[in-house]
Structures are given as C-alpha cells and as structure tokens.
Write a protein that holds these residues in place. Structure first.
Motif, PDB file in Angstrom:
ATOM      1  N   ARG A 154      45.849  55.415  66.551  1.00 59.15           N
ATOM      2  CA  ARG A 154      46.819  54.325  65.937  1.00 59.15           C
ATOM      3  C   ARG A 154      46.209  54.372  64.493  1.00 59.15           C
ATOM      4  NH1 ARG A 154      52.055  52.995  68.072  1.00 59.15           N
ATOM      5  NH2 ARG A 154      51.455  52.897  70.173  1.00 59.15           N
ATOM      6  N   GLU A 165      48.090  55.954  61.489  1.00 58.20           N
ATOM      7  CA  GLU A 165      49.628  54.934  61.414  1.00 58.20           C
ATOM      8  C   GLU A 165      49.273  53.714  60.422  1.00 58.20           C
ATOM      9  OE1 GLU A 165      51.136  54.038  65.282  1.00 58.20           O
ATOM     10  OE2 GLU A 165      51.230  56.087  65.693  1.00 58.20           O
ATOM     11  N   LYS A 177      49.232  54.385  56.688  1.00 55.51           N
ATOM     12  CA  LYS A 177      50.418  54.918  55.862  1.00 55.51           C
ATOM     13  C   LYS A 177      51.020  53.462  55.267  1.00 55.51           C
ATOM     14  CE  LYS A 177      52.034  58.112  59.680  1.00 55.51           C
ATOM     15  NZ  LYS A 177      52.951  58.416  60.546  1.00 55.51           N
ATOM     16  N   SER A 179      54.403  50.846  64.881  1.00 53.13           N
ATOM     17  CA  SER A 179      53.337  51.438  64.111  1.00 53.13           C
ATOM     18  C   SER A 179      52.351  50.452  63.250  1.00 53.13           C
ATOM     19  CB  SER A 179      53.549  52.728  63.455  1.00 53.13           C
ATOM     20  OG  SER A 179      54.297  52.444  62.324  1.00 53.13           O
TER      21      SER A 179
END
Length: 335
Positions: free
Chosen positions: A236, A239, A242, A305
């Motif tokens: 994870r 993510e 980002k 996410s």
C-alpha cells in the motif's frame, strides 16, 4: 524515551511486521492464503472481546461509566477534527468522510500490540479497556456518515431552492438501514460485541476453556497476523505517495494529536498509567477493518487507496514502532 522505542522496535511483533514490509518491497512470493488471513482476524477479534468481557465482569457499571463516556467522546469528536483538517488540505467531501471514519474508528491490532508492550514492561491496566475497544469501533463511522448525509442534504436543499423557488423535500434520509446494519452488525463489531457479552456473562467460569487458545497463544498468533499486515502495508505504501506530502504528513502527525487527546481524556476519567496509555493508543490508531467495510458499501466514491493506504501503510507502522511508546511517555508525563 529512546530506550522504550528501541525496546519496542526489537519486540517480535514489530520485527515480524517489518519482515512483512521487506518481503513486499522486494516482491517476495511470500503470501498468506485468504482463508488463513481471515481466520487470524476472527481469532484476534474473539480473543480481545472475550478477555475484555471476563475482565469487565469483575467491575460494577458505576466504576466503568466515566471511561465509557470518555471513549464515546473520542469516537465522536475525532471525525469532526479530521474533517476540519481535511478542509485545510482541500480534500474533496467523499474522501474526507472516508478519512474521518477511518481515523475516528480504531485499530484492533494496534491495541493488541499495545497490550503486548505493556505486558512486556510489567505495566498493569484496567481489564475493562477491551470493552472500550468495542465502544470506539462504531461511533466514528456513524458520525462520519451522518455528517456526509447532512452535507449532501444541505447541497440538495440549496439546489432545490435555486431551481424550484424555495421547494424543500418533505423528508431527509440521514442514515439508511444498510449503513446502520454494516456499522453495528458488521463482522468485526459483531464478533467483538458477541465475544465481550459471552465473556461478561460467564466471567471466570469461561477461563478454563478459553485460556489455552485465546489467552496463552494470543501473542504468537498476533505475530502471524502482523507478518501478514506487513505484506499488505508494504504493497500500500506506493499508493500513499501518489497523493502528496500533505496527506503523508496527516498520516504521521494526526496519530500523535489524537493519541495525546486520548491520553488527556484517559487521565481525566481516572485511568491508571496503563489504561491512559491504551486510551491514547485507541484514539491515535486508525481502522482498516470495520471502517473500510462500511465505507465500501455506503461511500463507494471514496478512494480506498487514500483511506486504507494511509491507515495501513503509514499510521499503522508509525504507531507500531513509535506511537505506542510515545503515548506511554506522554501518559507518564501527564500523570
């Protein structure tokens, strides 16, 4: 403080969690079967619930009323604070609600790791703290979804008044039945509440039967669960990157903010040093079981996410490595 953090870092539960993260980063073929992962989650929920129920049977309602009110207060106030912070970050409404529900609810495994930390350091705590885990699981989810419905209703009312010359709908459905069902009867809450009630009803009579599996083996099973959590958290982490530094900072600093608030509340309601520490852990943790399950059905537009990546990829490891000993030190300083 440094000695406590180092001691926590060198504990088996943390080291196996780090091993899981490393395995994910190097793209190892290590993985847990879905059935085993689900079974470990069910085990932890039952173990925490039934131990809390047995301990709760030793106390009168009067002696636990103040801590219960304190736990409910934290479960209600943290979503409001989270939404205020999200306005500063300029996050959209749906994802803000996702984070409010996630960070207002609690992490059972972080709490379990905190119990192991206290036990290893010989620090006692109130047995009824396990009952507070159950109480803090649902309120934040319900409050967050209620705030979403209110915000959407206000927007709809503005739209109606603009287009229809003041027409206002006769009723506003603030919380639908599916949301209530998921928040109250979802797997994690059902197992926690059910196990707690069974332990509370049976008291010490349940100990001979549950001790070999749910008490003696608890720490060992927690190691397996955290190894699996490390694998998931490691996947994870990209993510979270980002979505920028502001969101990353939220995942790192709000645990200390909410955890400190939990410590203050715990001290105000008269808990011991261990109990105050656990109240801080509960307030500073973020859900990745109950809240995401409810959000998946009730706020499908929220991006997993963001709320799941942040809670599991950032806040969970932060609490496991630094947060738990930090809340303990804050509790010592306050008391």
């Amino acid at each position: 403080m440094n000695e406590i953090i180092l001691q926590n870092l060198l504990s088996p539960v943390v080291l196996f969690f780090v091993l899981g993260i490393i395995a994910a980063i190097v793209k190892s073929d290590l993985k847990f079967p879905n059935g085993l992962s689900e079974g470990l989650s069910i085990y932890l929920l039952i173990a925490i619930g039934i131990k809390g129920g047995i301990e709760l049977s030793h106390y009168s309602i009067e002696s636990v009323l103040a801590p219960i009110l304190g736990a409910l207060f934290l479960g209600i106030i943290i979503p409001f604070i989270t939404l205020a912070l999200m306005r500063v970050i300029k996050m959209d409404l749906k994802n803000s609600i996702g984070l409010a529900a996630t960070y207002g609810s609690i992490s059972i495994v972080t709490y379990g790791a905190a119990i192991t930390f206290l036990d290893e350091n010989g620090i006692s705590y109130e047995g009824f703290m396990n009952a507070l885990v159950v109480l803090m699981e649902s309120p934040a989810i319900l409050v967050s979804l209620l705030l979403l419905k209110i915000a959407e209703s206000k927007r709809d009312l503005t739209l109606y008044s603009t287009r229809n010359l003041g027409f206002i709908p006769s009723s506003i459905n603030l919380i639908d039945k599916e949301v209530l069902r998921e928040s109250i009867f979802g797997k994690s809450i059902l197992l926690l509440v059910g196990s707690l009630l069974i332990g509370w009803a049976l008291g010490d009579n349940a100990v001979p039967m549950v001790k070999p599996l749910f008490i003696d083996l608890y720490s060992s099973v927690l190691i397996l669960f955290l190894l699996n959590m490390g694998l998931i958290a490691g996947k994870r982490l990209p993510e979270v990157k980002k979505h920028g530094l502001k969101l990353l900072a939220f995942g790192l600093f709000t645990p200390l903010l909410f955890g400190s608030l939990g410590v203050l509340v715990g001290d105000l309601v008269g808990l011991s040093l261990g109990g105050v520490t656990l109240m801080g852990v509960l307030a500073g943790s973020a859900s990745y079981i109950a809240a995401p399950a409810a959000l998946k059905t009730s706020v499908p537009e929220a991006n997993p996410s963001i709320y799941l990546g942040l809670s599991l990829g950032v806040t969970f490891p932060f609490n496991l490595i630094i947060g738990i000993p930090a809340y303990y030190e804050i509790a010592k300083w306050i008391q």
